[in-house]
Design a protein around this motif. Structure first.
Motif, PDB file in Angstrom:
ATOM      1  N   GLY A 157       0.906  -1.572   6.997  1.00 49.16           N
ATOM      2  CA  GLY A 157       0.301  -0.405   6.365  1.00 49.16           C
ATOM      3  C   GLY A 157       0.400   0.872   7.163  1.00 49.16           C
ATOM      4  O   GLY A 157       0.161   1.970   6.615  1.00 49.16           O
ATOM      5  N   VAL A 168       2.863   3.555   5.842  1.00 47.66           N
ATOM      6  CA  VAL A 168       2.419   4.025   4.528  1.00 47.66           C
ATOM      7  C   VAL A 168       1.330   5.081   4.693  1.00 47.66           C
ATOM      8  O   VAL A 168       1.366   6.155   4.088  1.00 47.66           O
ATOM      9  N   ASP A 190      12.362  -1.954   2.828  1.00 48.02           N
ATOM     10  CA  ASP A 190      11.962  -1.038   1.760  1.00 48.02           C
ATOM     11  C   ASP A 190      13.193  -0.469   1.056  1.00 48.02           C
ATOM     12  O   ASP A 190      14.279  -0.373   1.656  1.00 48.02           O
ATOM     13  N   ASP A 192       1.034  -3.169   1.489  1.00 52.63           N
ATOM     14  CA  ASP A 192       1.146  -1.764   1.890  1.00 52.63           C
ATOM     15  C   ASP A 192      -0.059  -1.247   2.667  1.00 52.63           C
ATOM     16  O   ASP A 192       0.060  -0.236   3.380  1.00 52.63           O
TER      17      ASP A 192
END
Length: 807
Positions: free
Chosen positions: A80, A83, A124, A215
């Protein structure tokens, strides 16, 4: 005019063939070595430079502190973190994450074809936006968008599909799940720290219910995270902001996370973190080689300058006569400059030819990519570019200075020995000889210390026996997991029937591997302890000869109930036990389960001696450890047909595990591969020291011959007056010995400082000893004596009548 100067210079070179050979050969050798070093340094420097956005990419480094103490500096972070960074920090334009499969090792099948390796990541969709890896087939915007999709490199696509078009076809992931091929990407360049054979979409793992890759996950650091930043972003300030932002976002803060942002181009040379994505280089070694290259060039320039200035002084009467008949200073400057530049050009040409001639062997010896290796593609920020500039400037300077000396000749030199200019030149020449010997002594000291340190690491007792051990990859994804125990027993029985083999040990990792970290508590203690975890069976300890300090009776039998662990000494002390016996039957808790300690083994080096010994917990599963993700280790008898033995083992393996990828690993060679960079440094360092001594030896011969020519009459007179050969040799050698002594005094403290700093990078290192410095000094004296004595004896034995007549 210049044609005339060139003819004169050519005639003079030919007339003084011996002197010219000495002057040119030393310079040519230094040119060749310098050019090769420039290429090697530039090749190392250019890692990841092909990335078009590399200047604005950083990798997140996750430092974990407990009670103010650094527990781990890791290349992995929480999924995370990037993000949140993009959402909260405006200078972050984009991010991409790379995550390995839980087992690290993966296998893919297409019909009867199999590929296997650790170079596989979940990534990703932004991977192809942040990085410059080129898709040959597929859409970079959608190739990693959907679950259960995969992008293959050219190599993996060729292994699985041959000449078929792979797009849209399915490959089977570990005999369980189909992945659709959505793209084919160029093989990553060898100068990339990110190496992969296949990429799947990161969303694949979350679609399987693996929330640790979600995420907003801030609990388990399993991801490599790269940020694409705005230009001229202050990464230090951004890292501080990221640390504060994540601290506010975490629900619990049992540990303190401090984030650093590593410039992308620095990762290969200057990163040595826990869980590096691939083996990294050592930037310090590059600067060591840079320094040695500079010193070698200095040696050559000193040789050339000394011989050239002596040659100029020898021409002073001729130059003075030209001044009398009307020549201007610029004409004298041109004449001497053409002469010195001619020798430089000849030496450079020979040096370039030598460099090009040996370049293929150098590339092969050090595993360098030939297609990415060019003399003319250097980055201006590279140390190699600085070395190239220094080479050009130094060459021009060592040519220009003798020319300036010759241009300053006055008409009085026709009638006297130009005392002022000669004295200044002699003082300068003596200073340069001192510098030359200081360089030699410094190089000898550094060479001995580097050799000692690297040998020390390689020859230390690891506390574990790796001799004649091989490890076979467990049959990941190619066997029915529920029947693994049956298949493994079949394989063990078949191997036992092969003469020259030992019982098999099963383990998740091998010596040399980077083990996973584990947080646990001891005897219900709330304070967690962090150490490293190896999953293995009891046979591992006997096979690798890991001696027990203390063990419970349970450690002598096959474990069928309860959960047991074995620890090493370092883990024992970390847990708070003073004696091994105190640790037996104590309980440790991790992953929600309680486990009993049944043994303590001596510490061993799990990784190279660049790192300290690690606290290790050996997790012993119940019953038979029949993992499909790991290694089957065994020992081969000495003096056997190793090739045939491995072939017999392969047949047994393939019978037990049909449709399997077989690979036998030499455990000792695999462990030694950790020292590959060190071996390269040692090899290059030894070669360079030999070259530098050769250059100095050549230069001293030329210089001493010039000095002897100046003292021919003196030697003849002394012999006529009864001087002995021994006395003349001592007389001629005395000045050089004084210069060597001065050089030793200068070089010793400088070499001590730099070598002491270099040794600080090693967890286990030698102590600098006085005899190393003494040996280097004696070696320098030996070089000088050998050079001077041979030439002095020849001069002393010459007929004094001929010597006087020559004057």
């Amino acid at each position: 005019m210049y044609k005339h100067h060139l003819k004169v210079a050519t005639r003079r070179l030919w007339k003084h063939k011996q002197l010219s050979t000495v002057k040119i050969s030393g310079l040519a050798l230094s040119v060749a070595v310098s050019l090769l070093l420039i290429q090697y340094i530039d090749w190392q420097w250019n890692f990841d430079r092909f990335q078009e956005k590399g200047e604005n990419i950083v990798r997140i480094q996750n430092d974990i502190y407990e009670s103010g103490e650094l527990k781990q500096a890791s290349a992995l972070t929480y999924t995370g973190v990037p993000v949140i960074a993009k959402e909260e920090l405006p200078t972050v334009k984009n991010y991409t994450r790379l995550a390995r499969w839980i087992a690290n090792d993966v296998v893919f099948q297409y019909e009867n074809q199999v590929v296997r390796g650790k170079n596989f990541f979940f990534a990703d969709p932004s991977f192809f936006d942040v990085f410059s890896f080129q898709l040959l087939q597929g859409d970079p915007k959608t190739a990693l968008l959907e679950p259960n999709t995969i992008v293959l490199t050219e190599d993996w696509a060729k292994q699985l599909f041959g000449d078929e078009n792979p797009i849209g076809k399915s490959v089977i992931f570990e005999s369980r799940r189909p992945f659709t091929v959505t793209g084919v990407v160029e093989n990553p360049p060898i100068q990339s720290h990110i190496q992969f054979g296949g990429l799947s979409s990161l969303v694949t793992m979350t679609s399987w219910g693996l929330d640790v890759y979600g995420d907003m996950q801030l609990e388990y650091p399993y991801t490599y995270a790269y940020l694409l930043l705005e230009k001229e972003t202050d990464v230090t300030t951004l890292a501080q902001q990221l640390t504060q932002t994540i601290a506010q976002s975490k629900a619990t803060n049992s540990v303190q996370d401090v984030f650093q942002l590593q410039p992308f181009h620095d990762i290969h040379l200057y990163s040595d973190l826990q869980y590096e994505i691939t083996a990294t280089g050592k930037g310090n070694n590059i600067w060591i080689l840079f320094g040695i290259a500079v010193l070698i060039l200095l040696l050559a320039w000193i040789n050339h300058f000394n011989i050239a200035t002596a040659d100029v002084l020898d021409q002073q009467k001729v130059l003075s006569l030209r001044r009398i008949v009307g020549a201007e200073k610029k004409h004298l400057l041109q004449q001497v400059a053409v002469s010195t530049l001619l020798s430089h050009l000849l030496a450079t040409g020979i040096g370039v030819a030598l460099a090009y001639g040996t370049l293929p062997f150098i590339k092969q010896a050090f595993g360098l990519d030939r297609s990415a290796f060019s003399f003319w593609s250097m980055d201006v920020q590279s140390p190699a570019f600085g070395l190239a500039v220094l080479f050009v400037v130094g060459t021009l300077a060592s040519s220009a200075l003798p020319a300036l000396l010759g241009a300053n000749t006055n008409v009085m030199a026709l009638f006297q020995q130009s005392v002022s200019v000669g004295a200044n030149a002699i003082r300068l020449r003596s200073g340069l000889v001192v510098l030359q010997f200081a360089i030699i002594i410094g190089l000898l000291i550094s060479g001995i210390v580097i050799y000692q340190q690297l040998n020390y690491m390689e020859e230390q007792d690891l506390g574990i026996n790796l001799d004649n051990k091989i490890a076979i990859l467990a049959p990941l994804g190619t066997s029915n997991y529920e029947n693994m125990g049956v298949h493994l027993r079949q394989f063990k029985q078949a191997v036992a029937a092969i003469p020259g083999t030992s019982p098999i040990a099963v383990s998740r990792n091998l010596p040399g591997d980077n083990l996973d970290r584990l947080d646990l508590t001891v005897n219900q203690n709330k304070q967690p302890i962090s150490l490293f975890r190896q999953v293995t069976d009891l046979s591992f300890f006997s096979l690798y000869e890991l001696p027990f300090i203390a063990k419970d009776t349970a450690a002598n039998s096959q474990l069928t109930t309860n959960n047991y662990v074995i620890i090493n000494e370092r883990a024992m002390y970390l847990m708070g036990f003073k004696k091994a016996e105190d640790a037996l039957r104590q309980k440790v808790t991790y992953f929600g389960g309680e486990n009993k300690i049944i043994g303590v083994v001596k510490d061993h080096h799990q990784r190279s001696l660049h790192y300290p010994t690690e606290p290790i917990l050996y997790d012993i599963p119940n019953g038979e450890f029949a993992t499909e993700d790991g290694y089957y280790s065994l020992q081969l008898a000495a003096n056997v047909n190793r090739k045939q033995l491995i072939k017999d083992i392969q047949n047994a393996y393939e019978n037990a595990f049909p449709n399997t990828y077989f690979d036998a690993i030499d455990v000792q060679a695999r462990f030694a591969a950790q020292y590959a960079t060190d071996q390269t440094l040692k090899l290059i360092n030894q070669g360079l020291i030999g070259v530098s001594i050769g250059i100095a030896f050549i230069g001293l011969i030329g210089l001493f011959n010039i000095l002897l020519a100046k003292r021919t009459k003196e030697i003849g007179i002394r012999k006529v007056l009864g001087a002995s050969v021994t006395g003349l040799v001592a007389l001629l050698s005395k000045d050089f010995m004084q210069l060597v002594g001065t050089a030793f005094v200068i070089a010793t403290p400088i070499a001590y400082y730099f070598m002491n700093e270099w040794l600080q990078d090693f967890a286990y290192r030698i102590e600098l000893q006085w005899w190393v410095f003494a040996l280097a000094g004696l070696a320098a004296i030996g070089i000088a004596l050998l050079t001077v004595s041979v030439q002095s004896v020849r001069a002393a034995l010459a007929n004094p009548v001929k010597s006087l007549r020559s004057e």
